[in-house]
Design a protein around this motif. Structure first.
Motif, PDB file in Angstrom:
ATOM      1  N   VAL A 185       0.874  -1.172   0.000  1.00 54.85           N
ATOM      2  CA  VAL A 185       0.000   0.000   0.000  1.00 54.85           C
ATOM      3  C   VAL A 185       0.914   1.226   0.000  1.00 54.85           C
ATOM      4  O   VAL A 185       1.556   1.523   1.003  1.00 54.85           O
ATOM      5  CB  VAL A 185      -0.924   0.030   1.230  1.00 54.85           C
ATOM      6  CG1 VAL A 185      -1.822   1.267   1.180  1.00 54.85           C
ATOM      7  CG2 VAL A 185      -1.765  -1.237   1.293  1.00 54.85           C
ATOM      8  N   LEU A 186       0.992   1.862  -1.147  1.00 56.93           N
ATOM      9  CA  LEU A 186       1.927   2.982  -1.271  1.00 56.93           C
ATOM     10  C   LEU A 186       1.198   4.310  -1.121  1.00 56.93           C
ATOM     11  O   LEU A 186       0.180   4.561  -1.757  1.00 56.93           O
ATOM     12  CB  LEU A 186       2.610   2.957  -2.645  1.00 56.93           C
ATOM     13  CG  LEU A 186       3.688   1.917  -2.876  1.00 56.93           C
ATOM     14  CD1 LEU A 186       4.291   2.094  -4.262  1.00 56.93           C
ATOM     15  CD2 LEU A 186       4.781   2.011  -1.811  1.00 56.93           C
ATOM     16  N   LEU A 187       1.730   5.142  -0.254  1.00 58.67           N
ATOM     17  CA  LEU A 187       1.202   6.491  -0.105  1.00 58.67           C
ATOM     18  C   LEU A 187       2.122   7.429  -0.887  1.00 58.67           C
ATOM     19  O   LEU A 187       3.327   7.443  -0.671  1.00 58.67           O
ATOM     20  CB  LEU A 187       1.179   6.894   1.377  1.00 58.67           C
ATOM     21  CG  LEU A 187       0.793   8.342   1.650  1.00 58.67           C
ATOM     22  CD1 LEU A 187      -0.635   8.630   1.214  1.00 58.67           C
ATOM     23  CD2 LEU A 187       0.955   8.656   3.136  1.00 58.67           C
ATOM     24  N   ASN A 189      -3.545   1.265   6.309  1.00 57.16           N
ATOM     25  CA  ASN A 189      -2.349   0.539   6.713  1.00 57.16           C
ATOM     26  C   ASN A 189      -1.232   0.636   5.667  1.00 57.16           C
ATOM     27  O   ASN A 189      -0.835  -0.364   5.059  1.00 57.16           O
ATOM     28  CB  ASN A 189      -2.706  -0.916   6.991  1.00 57.16           C
ATOM     29  CG  ASN A 189      -1.584  -1.635   7.693  1.00 57.16           C
ATOM     30  OD1 ASN A 189      -0.676  -0.990   8.217  1.00 57.16           O
ATOM     31  ND2 ASN A 189      -1.625  -2.954   7.678  1.00 57.16           N
ATOM     32  N   VAL A 190      -0.736   1.842   5.493  1.00 59.46           N
ATOM     33  CA  VAL A 190       0.286   2.117   4.485  1.00 59.46           C
ATOM     34  C   VAL A 190       1.551   1.298   4.750  1.00 59.46           C
ATOM     35  O   VAL A 190       2.023   1.232   5.884  1.00 59.46           O
ATOM     36  CB  VAL A 190       0.639   3.619   4.499  1.00 59.46           C
ATOM     37  CG1 VAL A 190       1.775   3.925   3.543  1.00 59.46           C
ATOM     38  CG2 VAL A 190      -0.595   4.450   4.165  1.00 59.46           C
ATOM     39  N   THR A 191       2.085   0.650   3.693  1.00 64.62           N
ATOM     40  CA  THR A 191       3.289  -0.158   3.887  1.00 64.62           C
ATOM     41  C   THR A 191       4.544   0.541   3.392  1.00 64.62           C
ATOM     42  O   THR A 191       5.653   0.143   3.703  1.00 64.62           O
ATOM     43  CB  THR A 191       3.169  -1.504   3.148  1.00 64.62           C
ATOM     44  OG1 THR A 191       2.918  -1.228   1.764  1.00 64.62           O
ATOM     45  CG2 THR A 191       2.038  -2.345   3.704  1.00 64.62           C
ATOM     46  N   GLY A 192       4.345   1.573   2.586  1.00 58.84           N
ATOM     47  CA  GLY A 192       5.514   2.282   2.083  1.00 58.84           C
ATOM     48  C   GLY A 192       5.149   3.622   1.496  1.00 58.84           C
ATOM     49  O   GLY A 192       3.980   3.882   1.206  1.00 58.84           O
ATOM     50  N   ILE A 193       6.151   4.468   1.360  1.00 59.94           N
ATOM     51  CA  ILE A 193       5.906   5.796   0.835  1.00 59.94           C
ATOM     52  C   ILE A 193       6.636   5.999  -0.481  1.00 59.94           C
ATOM     53  O   ILE A 193       7.792   5.594  -0.634  1.00 59.94           O
ATOM     54  CB  ILE A 193       6.327   6.865   1.869  1.00 59.94           C
ATOM     55  CG1 ILE A 193       5.285   6.898   2.995  1.00 59.94           C
ATOM     56  CG2 ILE A 193       6.468   8.248   1.229  1.00 59.94           C
ATOM     57  CD1 ILE A 193       5.720   7.626   4.212  1.00 59.94           C
TER      58      ILE A 193
END
Lengths: 307, 500
Positions: A227-229, A251-255
């Motif tokens: 889940v990329l923000l 539930n963001v997993t990475g930016i």
């Protein structure tokens, strides 16, 4: 092994671009000068200007003052090294590559506020996936903004990948539902979902995003794997608030830190690390699709301080 | 918007207002806190430094230090300084858009990628249309995929849905679009031809939607200069994302140096940004802030008023804007009719829903309440559930005309029917009727009697009618809900038993 494995050559190639992007003039400020109170306050200003944030800057400057008092640092050159270490030390060794599902498809959900650069980032990710020989399906889940679907469609044509879309104004969760079905049926390696931009202050839109995520999770066990923000690097400290709210909703997993090619100094990565601890995985450093790099704290900070 | 900044500034001054007197060091240390608050709000550090230094000097000069109410004095001073900081220079026009004769007035929008240019085009078109000005939107963004398509949809939407009876035109040359960097410069020709069309169509205003670009991208900046030379726009607006960081100043400066920007439009102001950009961008370019974008809808564009904004930053609220919003929605005639009905106690469910609807048209409830003095910081953690308002409308819509006129008609079976029709429960309907009766009584007293009656009505309100806006039940201390809870028969009995 994930995508965007940070090989040495890739870093070196990318570093030139990053250096151009985030260099903040520390070297020229510090070289040949002796450390004193005046210089310390100039460093403080420079850190603030680089969007490092007030809290992180205060703590770094406090440590620097202490080191200066203890006569550990005397010269400007040493200060440079000290600052770098202060910053690099904030990151632990961790895997920053994009996740890959054991059984395909790998689902990557991309979200962010309006104008942060989601669609361009999706195109960049898609291109590098393709270059690694993976098949990609795009889901145009921004059914709200005028011509958002058309925008992604143009990218899908240029990149020659398939796309699933819905009617303008239709339920984005329904588009995602169909896209999941299609991804399974067509045996693609990766499904990349582009969602509508939303301000994190819009509760109903944030709930919609949670729903999209839930639909994905229901259709494909274990998904979304990533889940990329997408954060705009030119955004200031508000980026932190954005990340907090998005993290809670999906539930963001990475930016994906986009638009680092502005003259924004990229110090926001420090605040992200300090306050959130969500890994920055990719950085966007230009307009063309190849302008994407894996984030590596050491080389990033080198770039920030050496230029 | 501005919530965290105003909270910090307020708490700083609360601290010093507690004291009787304040010395110079006190002023300085208070301003240190303000400095941190401003930096955290992404106000550019040079601006922060200048601002704080000036306040300190004036505070000492004006002898705040000798005042018995230093906190109030300081707030007054900071308030004035904020207004100065955001105000356009003396002698410049305060009109948001200056229209020229002969038409068309040419307006060019420019800015970084993703700042909101295309959306703002639509908002400006809607703003002008509502004021009887015809508009042409020209798509000069040939870089971003589907940008032309987006503007076309926007133009059509404003044309069909926007208030006012003038036309919104659209001009584009979709075949000129190309991949990034390959169509640089082509936009100049497109704009020129758009101007020709705008003259032919006799529109009042031509708005050019240019491509997003970085201020360090020389080729693309040259393109803007080209458009500037070729068309000589009457107004050039820089679109700035209100959430932008320390770099805001650099990009604004660069655009300003090349184009001599006439005004700034701040977008995404409905986020929780601390809005530092608003303070710094104006101060480095000298160009006034003309509008702020406050939502996704086309009518979500407000004229910018430094005085009101300063009030909002300091948590003083912005009643003027609120009243203006209300005036735009409610005609005087309607208001008088309503007042009559209130006085006679004949307020019906229809009136109630009509009121509610016009309030909701003014914007999200939370945003409106935030404009009331002192309410902003209180609302910080309150979620206003707009859904409950929908539900309320649903219940009223499920009533017959007769029932709406006289809710005393409602018996068990009618209530059941209404609940079914609106997807609610009989308890919800009962709650609504109770609250409504309370309000009827209250408004009658408020409207019909003198001071004493009003006080009595206020008391009634705090007893139970204070929760008329549903979805705000977790609102702290607005209306004193829960303080005078009436106990049920059973629990009263229990209590009595205990006492014995």
């Amino acid at each position: 092994m994930g995508l965007f494995s940070t090989t040495v050559s890739a870093i070196r190639k990318g570093l030139a671009r990053t250096r151009e992007a985030v260099g903040s003039g520390f070297r020229s400020l510090l070289m040949g000068r002796a450390l004193d109170d005046e210089l310390i306050s100039e460093i403080e200003q420079r850190l603030i200007a680089a969007d490092v944030g007030v809290a992180a800057t205060t703590s770094i400057i406090k440590n620097l003052r202490q080191a200066y008092k203890d006569k550990e640092i005397v010269r400007g050159e040493d200060t440079l090294e000290f600052l770098k270490q202060q910053l690099i030390g904030r990151w632990e060794e961790t895997d920053r590559s994009l996740a890959v599902a054991q059984t395909k498809p790998t689902v990557i959900l991309v979200a962010g506020i309006n104008g942060s650069g989601k669609t361009t980032s999706v195109a960049k990710i898609t291109k590098s996936l393709k270059e690694q020989g993976r098949t990609v399906l795009l889901a145009a889940a921004d059914t709200y903004r005028a011509a958002a679907t058309e925008q992604l469609e143009i990218w899908s044509n240029r990149l020659d990948v398939q796309i699933v879309k819905g009617e303008a104004g239709s339920d984005p969760a329904a588009v995602v539902f169909d896209a999941c079905d299609a991804a399974i049926a067509r045996h693609v390696d990766a499904l990349v979902i582009d969602t509508a931009g939303r301000l994190h202050t819009q509760d109903n839109l944030m709930r919609q995003l949670t729903k999209i995520r839930d639909v994905v999770a229901k259709k494909i066990p274990g998904a979304p794997h990533e889940v990329l923000l997408v954060l705009d690097a030119t955004a200031g400290q508000n980026a932190i608030t954005q990340a907090k709210v998005f993290a809670k909703a999906i539930n963001v997993t990475g930016i994906f830190l986009a638009k680092l090619d502005g003259t924004a100094k990229g110090g926001i990565v420090v605040a992200i690390q300090d306050v959130l601890g969500i890994p920055v995985k990719l950085i966007g450093v230009g307009e063309t699709l190849d302008d994407v790099e894996a984030f590596d704290p050491t080389s990033f900070m080198q770039a920030m301080f050496e230029a | 918007m501005f919530e965290s900044l105003s909270e910090k500034v307020q708490s700083t001054f609360r601290n010093i207002s507690g004291r009787g007197r304040i010395d110079e060091d006190g002023v300085r240390s208070a301003m240190d806190d303000v400095r941190t608050a401003l930096l955290e709000a992404d106000v550019h550090q040079d601006v922060v430094k200048q601002f704080c230094d000036e306040v300190v000097i004036e505070a000492i000069g004006q002898e705040v230090t000798k005042s018995l109410k230093p906190g109030e004095e300081m707030i007054g001073l900071v308030h004035q300084k904020l207004i100065d900081l955001m105000s356009p220079p003396q002698g410049t026009s305060t009109d948001p858009i200056m229209l020229v004769e002969p038409a068309p007035t040419i307006v060019m929008l420019c800015g970084l990628q993703g700042s909101g240019k295309t959306t703002t085009c639509g908002k400006l078109a809607a703003y002008l249309k509502q004021r009887g000005r015809s508009v042409m939107l020209a798509a000069a963004d040939l870089q971003r995929p589907a940008a032309v398509e987006q503007l076309k949809i926007v133009a059509e939407q404003v044309d069909t849905e926007g208030k006012g009876n003038v036309k919104v035109h659209f001009y584009a040359e979709p075949d000129k679009c190309s991949e990034y960097g390959k169509a640089t410069g082509v936009a100049v020709g497109v704009c020129l031809r758009a101007l020709g069309e705008a003259r032919k169509a006799k529109v009042d205003v031509l708005i050019l939607d240019t491509a997003g670009r970085l201020h360090i991208d020389n080729d693309l900046m040259k393109e803007l200069e080209g458009i500037n030379r070729a068309l000589n726009p009457h107004q050039i607006y820089l679109i700035v994302d209100a959430m932008v960081g320390q770099d805001a100043v650099n990009s604004a400066k660069a655009f300003h140096q090349r184009l001599a920007v006439d005004g700034i439009i701040l977008t995404k102001f409905d986020s929780d940004t601390r809005g530092g950009a608003a303070l710094s961008v104006k101060s480095v370019t000298g160009a006034p802030i003309k509008f702020i974008g406050v939502g996704e809808r086309f009518d979500a564009l407000e004229e910018f008023h430094p005085q009101r904004m300063a009030g909002r930053i300091l948590g003083m609220g912005d009643v003027v804007s609120l009243v203006e919003k209300a005036q735009a929605e409610v005609s005087e005639e309607d208001a008088e009719k309503l007042a009559e009905k209130m006085a006679s106690g004949k307020l019906t469910m229809d009136d109630f829903v009509k009121q509610l609807k016009s309030i909701r048209r003014m914007g999200p409830m939370k945003q409106l309440l935030g404009m009331l003095p002192g309410v902003g910081s209180m609302l910080k953690n309150v979620q206003v559930d707009e859904k409950q308002l929908d539900q309320l409308e649903g219940m009223v819509n499920s009533m017959t005309k007769k029932e709406r006129d006289d809710i005393k008609l409602l018996n068990k079976s009618r209530i059941k029917r209404i609940a079914k029709g609106s997807g609610t429960t009989p308890t919800d309907v009962n709650k609504l009727t109770k609250q409504f009766e309370m309000m009827q009584k209250m408004t009658k007293q408020m409207a019909g009697t003198g001071f004493g009656g009003k006080m009595k009505a206020m008391k009634e309100m705090s007893k139970g009618g204070g929760n008329l806006i549903p979805g705000m039940s977790n609102m702290p201390t607005l209306g004193g809900r829960g303080s005078t809870k009436t106990l049920g028969v059973k629990s009263k009995f229990k209590q009595r038993k205990k006492r014995k």
